[in-house]
Design a protein around this motif. Structure first.
Motif: not given
Length: 175
Positions: A2-3, A5-7, A9, A13, A65, A86, A90
């Motif tokens: 999550e960090h 890919l999303e948080e 960006d 990962w 960012e 996943e 990756n």
């Protein structure tokens, strides 16, 4: 996941202590999950989040960012048993998008924004990759081998010979 890919960006990962693509060795992680006071950050710039603790202190706002995130392939291999699709995706993306795969397999770390690759193979990280592959391909055989005491039974006689201390002198019980 999550960090990366999303948080942050990053598009990738897998954060763990590893060789630093800029030189040396450094801890990388997800600041919000770390136990270290200053945090194990995921980027070269050490972008951090000060976690709030109810009744103790206020936190800081999450960064809007992040800088040049550093991922290490061995962290993706460790996820094989829990998120196999996943993890493979990756790893394929890292191999495709960076010159991060050499004659000995994946290099140790990639700074994903700059594309800088640490062209090193660290024995510890390569060992984690082999153990993760062993677990994934042999239904947790490595985990079971260590967890059932077989390793301890083999190592205990060797460890009993060693006396640990701060004198700098190595000795055994046999002396």
């Amino acid at each position: 996941m999550e960090h990366g890919l999303e948080e942050a960006d990053y598009g990738y990962w897998g954060f763990s202590p590893s060789n630093d693509p800029a030189g040396g060795y450094r801890e990388y992680g997800v600041d919000q999950l770390g136990m270290d006071g200053p945090g194990y950050t995921s980027d070269q710039e050490r972008t951090s989040v000060d976690q709030p603790y109810e009744g103790c202190r206020e936190g800081s706002e999450a960064p809007t960012e992040y800088g040049d995130g550093v991922v290490t392939p061995h962290a993706s291999f460790l996820a094989l048993r829990y998120a196999p699709q996943e993890a493979v995706k990756n790893l394929r993306n890292i191999a495709r998008d960076f010159d991060a795969y050499g004659p000995g397999g994946f290099y140790d770390a990639v700074a994903v924004r700059s594309g800088q690759v640490s062209e090193r193979y660290l024995a510890l990280d390569q060992g984690m990759i082999m153990a993760a592959l062993g677990n994934a391909l042999a239904d947790d055989a490595m985990h079971d081998y260590v967890a059932d005491g077989a390793v301890e039974d083999s190592l205990r006689p060797l460890m009993e010979m060693e006396e640990f201390g701060s004198s700098g002198r190595r000795s055994s019980h046999a002396e």
